[in-house]
Design a protein around this motif. Structure first.
Motif, PDB file in Angstrom:
ATOM      1  N   CYS A   1       0.852  -1.194   0.000  1.00  8.89           N
ATOM      2  CA  CYS A   1       0.000   0.000   0.000  1.00  8.89           C
ATOM      3  C   CYS A   1       0.881   1.235   0.000  1.00  8.89           C
ATOM      4  O   CYS A   1       0.633   2.200  -0.722  1.00  8.89           O
ATOM      5  CB  CYS A   1      -0.903   0.033   1.231  1.00  8.89           C
ATOM      6  N   ILE A   2       1.934   1.181   0.821  1.00 10.32           N
ATOM      7  CA  ILE A   2       2.861   2.325   0.874  1.00 10.32           C
ATOM      8  C   ILE A   2       3.503   2.526  -0.491  1.00 10.32           C
ATOM      9  O   ILE A   2       3.598   3.634  -0.998  1.00 10.32           O
ATOM     10  CB  ILE A   2       3.937   2.094   1.965  1.00 10.32           C
ATOM     11  N   ARG A   3       3.929   1.430  -1.105  1.00 13.61           N
ATOM     12  CA  ARG A   3       4.539   1.508  -2.436  1.00 13.61           C
ATOM     13  C   ARG A   3       3.642   2.235  -3.420  1.00 13.61           C
ATOM     14  O   ARG A   3       4.065   3.141  -4.121  1.00 13.61           O
ATOM     15  CB  ARG A   3       4.782   0.101  -2.983  1.00 13.61           C
TER      16      ARG A   3
ATOM     17  N   ASP B   1       2.078   7.039  -6.652  1.00 11.65           N
ATOM     18  CA  ASP B   1       1.139   8.114  -7.004  1.00 11.65           C
ATOM     19  C   ASP B   1       1.754   9.471  -6.666  1.00 11.65           C
ATOM     20  O   ASP B   1       1.661  10.419  -7.431  1.00 11.65           O
ATOM     21  CB  ASP B   1      -0.183   7.951  -6.239  1.00 11.65           C
ATOM     22  N   ARG B   2       2.353   9.518  -5.500  1.00  8.87           N
ATOM     23  CA  ARG B   2       2.938  10.786  -5.064  1.00  8.87           C
ATOM     24  C   ARG B   2       4.093  11.186  -5.997  1.00  8.87           C
ATOM     25  O   ARG B   2       4.220  12.356  -6.353  1.00  8.87           O
ATOM     26  CB  ARG B   2       3.450  10.651  -3.613  1.00  8.87           C
ATOM     27  N   PHE B   3       4.859  10.192  -6.381  1.00  8.19           N
ATOM     28  CA  PHE B   3       5.958  10.481  -7.318  1.00  8.19           C
ATOM     29  C   PHE B   3       5.409  11.093  -8.606  1.00  8.19           C
ATOM     30  O   PHE B   3       5.925  12.081  -9.122  1.00  8.19           O
ATOM     31  CB  PHE B   3       6.759   9.209  -7.638  1.00  8.19           C
ATOM     32  N   ASN B   4       4.312  10.505  -9.104  1.00  6.22           N
ATOM     33  CA  ASN B   4       3.750  11.021 -10.344  1.00  6.22           C
ATOM     34  C   ASN B   4       3.221  12.439 -10.178  1.00  6.22           C
ATOM     35  O   ASN B   4       3.301  13.250 -11.099  1.00  6.22           O
ATOM     36  CB  ASN B   4       2.660  10.087 -10.863  1.00  6.22           C
ATOM     37  N   GLU B   5       2.681  12.723  -8.994  1.00 10.01           N
ATOM     38  CA  GLU B   5       2.209  14.093  -8.742  1.00 10.01           C
ATOM     39  C   GLU B   5       3.378  15.083  -8.720  1.00 10.01           C
ATOM     40  O   GLU B   5       3.312  16.165  -9.274  1.00 10.01           O
ATOM     41  CB  GLU B   5       1.478  14.174  -7.394  1.00 10.01           C
TER      42      GLU B   5
ATOM     43  N   TYR C   1       8.084  10.549   2.146  1.00 11.45           N
ATOM     44  CA  TYR C   1       8.264  10.772   0.709  1.00 11.45           C
ATOM     45  C   TYR C   1       7.363  11.880   0.174  1.00 11.45           C
ATOM     46  O   TYR C   1       7.447  12.235  -0.990  1.00 11.45           O
ATOM     47  CB  TYR C   1       8.002   9.469  -0.060  1.00 11.45           C
ATOM     48  N   THR C   2       6.515  12.425   1.036  1.00  9.01           N
ATOM     49  CA  THR C   2       5.489  13.361   0.545  1.00  9.01           C
ATOM     50  C   THR C   2       6.050  14.553  -0.217  1.00  9.01           C
ATOM     51  O   THR C   2       5.421  15.033  -1.149  1.00  9.01           O
ATOM     52  CB  THR C   2       4.633  13.900   1.710  1.00  9.01           C
ATOM     53  N   ASN C   3       7.213  15.043   0.180  1.00  7.33           N
ATOM     54  CA  ASN C   3       7.740  16.223  -0.507  1.00  7.33           C
ATOM     55  C   ASN C   3       8.993  15.945  -1.312  1.00  7.33           C
ATOM     56  O   ASN C   3       9.682  16.862  -1.708  1.00  7.33           O
ATOM     57  CB  ASN C   3       8.050  17.321   0.511  1.00  7.33           C
ATOM     58  N   ASP C   4       9.289  14.685  -1.501  1.00 14.08           N
ATOM     59  CA  ASP C   4      10.531  14.373  -2.185  1.00 14.08           C
ATOM     60  C   ASP C   4      10.286  13.286  -3.230  1.00 14.08           C
ATOM     61  O   ASP C   4      10.086  12.113  -2.907  1.00 14.08           O
ATOM     62  CB  ASP C   4      11.570  13.917  -1.150  1.00 14.08           C
ATOM     63  N   ALA C   5      10.304  13.694  -4.473  1.00 10.41           N
ATOM     64  CA  ALA C   5       9.942  12.785  -5.563  1.00 10.41           C
ATOM     65  C   ALA C   5      10.842  11.559  -5.608  1.00 10.41           C
ATOM     66  O   ALA C   5      10.372  10.439  -5.828  1.00 10.41           O
ATOM     67  CB  ALA C   5      10.008  13.527  -6.891  1.00 10.41           C
TER      68      ALA C   5
ATOM     69  N   ALA D   1      10.054   9.190  -2.931  1.00 11.63           N
ATOM     70  CA  ALA D   1       8.799   8.516  -3.298  1.00 11.63           C
ATOM     71  C   ALA D   1       9.084   7.398  -4.301  1.00 11.63           C
ATOM     72  O   ALA D   1       8.566   6.283  -4.176  1.00 11.63           O
ATOM     73  CB  ALA D   1       7.816   9.531  -3.875  1.00 11.63           C
ATOM     74  N   LEU D   2       9.940   7.697  -5.256  1.00  9.54           N
ATOM     75  CA  LEU D   2      10.254   6.709  -6.293  1.00  9.54           C
ATOM     76  C   LEU D   2      10.961   5.493  -5.691  1.00  9.54           C
ATOM     77  O   LEU D   2      10.651   4.347  -6.013  1.00  9.54           O
ATOM     78  CB  LEU D   2      11.145   7.364  -7.359  1.00  9.54           C
ATOM     79  N   ASN D   3      11.888   5.751  -4.805  1.00  8.44           N
ATOM     80  CA  ASN D   3      12.594   4.656  -4.131  1.00  8.44           C
ATOM     81  C   ASN D   3      11.606   3.820  -3.323  1.00  8.44           C
ATOM     82  O   ASN D   3      11.639   2.581  -3.361  1.00  8.44           O
ATOM     83  CB  ASN D   3      13.696   5.238  -3.239  1.00  8.44           C
TER      84      ASN D   3
END
Ligand SMILES: Nc1ncnc2c1ncn2[C@@H]1O[C@H](COP(=O)(O)OP(=O)(O)OP(=O)(O)O)[C@@H](O)[C@H]1O
Ligand SMILES: [Mg+2]
Lengths: 440, 254
Positions: free
Chosen positions: A34-36, A41-45, A142-146, A149-151
């Motif tokens: 779920c976290i992944r 999604d966050r990375f894409n944003e 990861y919310t503010n770091d793309a 988030a990707l990792n």
């Protein structure tokens, strides 16, 4: 495995994510996954940061994202290469990753499992480990770091070290992250989780090495939780090839009375970006952040640090130094945040640079943001050339100009290494750095 | 041994040395005196190869070799040693390591093998005794936080270690107490032999009681305007420089 074309890194990653998810089987509905998915999604944003982003003003990721990569898979490691690694003669717990994957063949743990747990994350995933589920993505948001988030989205393997309450780990842990770029250009995303319980202590030395003629891109995330009264010495040596690139995000959360000493040494790399963040979650913590970057031809080394003083009576001391030669570029951005409640904070920061050529560039920016009134804080940054007077003095005694320069640069760099209390590690680092400086 | 002919040098547009002529034979000690700002340090810097100064004319030959074409380190390896008027502090470079590097670079140039750790230590001990320098100084960073006198003593120690052919002491006596002065002088005298030469730059006749010069020269406005034996130094001590300045003026207007 598919290959990335220049402009569609994002498409490539989306396809890889789909493929990745289709192979997870039983793990699909696990909490980790779920976290992944949320992270992806966050990375894409967020998208990859560009130079318009304040924190990436001088560092153009585009250069490395425009290259073609393969998503890294488990790879090989020649024995010769391993045998010639730095610190080979230090008795230590050895942990080896090749392209982000744990190597059972090369890893050897000598300390007792009662004092330290050293785990491959891939294995913990198989075992549906509580430890992993409880701590994964807890300390490195990861919310503010793309890139974080990707990792997070692609978590496959990595290292989890767990030092239980009161355990004093006898030998250092040396973690070799080896990039194999001989068969293809790998995109590697390792994750490291360090957990120290109360009164635990350990020394971790991470060494990044590489071989092979292809470029490589490593996007690694380290999250660290240091319990009350625990002590962590955490040193990183980034010693990959000149054509290797790396984005490293490390976030350390410290509890009451804990001590953390970090050292980040970067000897080369096409693009190296280190983000090191400390969150001081309770009172009376001690934090040392030391760094050394040796930036040569066609190299960019960027260190962004943050010390977030949220609680009173904490101490932080930061010293980063750089030697920048040829057309090298260095970036230092050190932010110290002292929040309203963080009274009696002592926070010091210093950055010093020496430019060896007219083309070398340093962008340095100390940032102090202080919202408490009873604090002691200082910062300073200097950038200069090699001291001509000193150089002449050495030469006038018969020392050749290159040797003289090297002596001066070694002296300049040595201050950063003084804090290392493990003499063997210190000697190994000094040796390596001295050799590298001679080539700048 | 050293032959300086019509040497002119300066910095940017300003000419400081306006035609220096000086012949020094092996075994000799030459003292150079002169008012402040007359060019004494400039002369020693030019001989040692400091890049700031531009040589605009003349020549300097050391044992048949053109000194002015050499980098500072080559000059040192050829046997030139300048004791700095203001030795530089270099934090982080250990004095011992520095001297060892220097000694071995010079040896390499001369085709000698590098000294091993033990040999070097023995040599250092002997020289330390000779110039009475304290071991603790040598374990510190080069000149860092050294007192004025300690810095000067370290210069003489380096000279003793490197055994130069041509030593240039630029006001090594200033800032020294009487005991240190005697030591510096002893150091210089111990090294004196028929094969090497010394240039002693000083403001005080006192030093020349200890290091007895064969010649004394007065440097004024970038030229050597008077030369003599050691009695010239006594005369200068007694009368100052005014009479020399007068002589120069008269010669110019004549
Ligand atoms: N780097 C420099 N830049 C500008 N002027 C210089 C420089 N070096 C020397 N000079 C000038 O050249 C002249 C000679 O200086 P120098 O230091 O050689 O004198 P000196 O004879 O050694 O004096 P002192 O007895 O005070 O040591 C002085 O006018 C000095 O200001
Ligand atoms: Mg002078």
């Amino acid at each position: 495995m598919s290959t990335v074309a220049a402009n569609d890194m994002n498409d490539f990653l989306a396809a890889e994510m789909k493929h990745f998810q289709s192979q997870l089987n039983g793990e699909v509905s696990a909490p980790i996954n779920c976290i992944r998915k949320e992270a992806f999604d966050r990375f894409n944003e967020l998208g990859f940061p560009t130079m318009r982003h304040e924190e990436w003003k001088y560092t153009n990721l585009g250069q490395i994202l425009n290259q073609q990569y393969e998503l890294a898979r488990a790879s090989f490691l020649p024995e010769d290469f391993f045998n010639q690694r730095p610190f080979a003669d230090i008795p230590a717990n050895i942990v080896v990753f090749v392209n982000g994957f744990y190597s059972t063949e090369y890893s050897t743990i000598i300390d007792d499992v009662s004092s330290i747990g050293i785990h491959s994350i891939a294995k913990l995933r198989m075992e549906k480990s509580e430890l992993l589920t409880a701590h994964f993505s807890q300390y490195a948001p990861y919310t503010n770091d793309a890139l974080t988030a990707l990792n997070t989205a692609f978590l496959l393997d990595g290292l989890l070290i767990h030092v239980p309450k009161n355990a004093q780990v006898k030998h250092p842990v040396i973690v070799y992250h080896i990039t194999e770029a001989e068969t293809a250009a790998p995109f590697i995303q390792p994750r490291t989780i360090l957990l120290l319980e109360e009164h635990a202590s350990v020394q971790v030395l991470e060494v990044a090495l590489s071989f092979g003629q292809y470029q490589s891109f490593t996007n690694c995330v380290t999250e660290v939780h240091v319990g009350a009264n625990a002590k962590l010495n955490y040193y990183k040596l980034q010693h990959e090839a000149a054509h290797a690139s790396r984005v490293d995000f490390t976030r350390i959360v410290q509890e009451r009375d804990s001590t953390v000493n970090t050292l980040t040494v970067t000897t080369q790399g096409a693009l190296v970006r280190n983000t090191l963040q400390f969150y001081l979650n309770d009172q009376n913590t001690t934090t040392y952040l030391n760094g050394l970057y040796l930036t040569g031809k066609d190299s960019l080394i960027d260190n962004h640090t943050l010390v977030d003083h949220a609680m009173p009576h904490c101490y932080s001391n930061e010293l980063y130094k750089g030697v920048v030669g040829s057309n090298g570029q260095a970036v230092f951005n050190g932010k110290v945040m002292v929040r309203k409640d963080a009274q009696k904070t002592n926070a010091y920061q210093r950055n010093g640079n020496v430019l060896l050529s007219d083309e070398a560039i340093v962008n340095t920016k100390p940032q102090l943001e202080i919202f408490a009134d009873d604090v002691k804080c200082s910062h300073g940054a200097t950038t200069g050339q090699i001291d001509e007077e000193a150089l002449f003095y050495l030469r006038s005694r018969g020392i050749g100009v290159d040797v003289a320069k090297t002596l001066l640069m070694q002296a300049f760099a040595a201050e950063v290494l003084e804090m290392i209390d493990d003499e063997a590690v210190k000697a190994g680092l000094i040796h390596l750095i001295e050799n590298r400086i001679a080539t700048l | 041994m050293l032959s300086i002919k019509n040497l002119k040098a300066g910095i940017e547009e300003k000419e400081i040395l306006k035609g220096i002529n000086l012949e020094i034979k092996a075994g000799e000690v030459h003292a150079i005196m002169g008012p402040n700002g007359s060019g004494k340090s400039t002369l020693s810097s030019v001989l040692a190869g400091r890049a700031e100064y531009e040589v605009s004319g003349g020549e300097v030959i050391l044992n048949g070799k053109n000194l002015l074409e050499m980098a500072p380190e080559e000059r040192a390896r050829e046997g030139v040693f300048m004791a700095f008027q203001y030795p530089v502090e270099i934090p982080g470079v250990s004095t011992t390591n520095f001297i060892k590097t220097a000694v071995n670079e010079v040896r390499k140039y001369r085709g000698q093998e590098a000294l091993g750790a033990v040999e070097f230590l023995n040599l250092m001990k002997a020289k330390m005794k000779q110039v009475e320098i304290d071991q603790t100084l040598l374990s510190r960073s080069l000149n860092e936080g050294f007192s004025g006198g300690e810095k000067k003593r370290n210069e003489i120690f380096q000279m003793a270690m490197l055994e130069p052919k041509l030593a240039i002491l630029d006001e090594t006596d200033s800032g020294l107490d009487i005991d240190a002065l005697r030591l510096v002088a002893n150091g210089v005298n111990a090294l004196r032999n028929k094969d090497n030469a010394t240039i002693v730059i000083t403001h005080y006749q006192r030093l020349l009681d200890y290091i007895v010069p064969d010649f004394v020269h007065v440097l004024y406005q970038g030229r050597i305007v008077k030369s003599g034996g050691k009695e010239l130094a006594m005369e200068l001590e007694a009368k100052g420089y005014d009479w020399i300045k007068e002589e120069v003026k008269e010669a110019e207007t004549a």
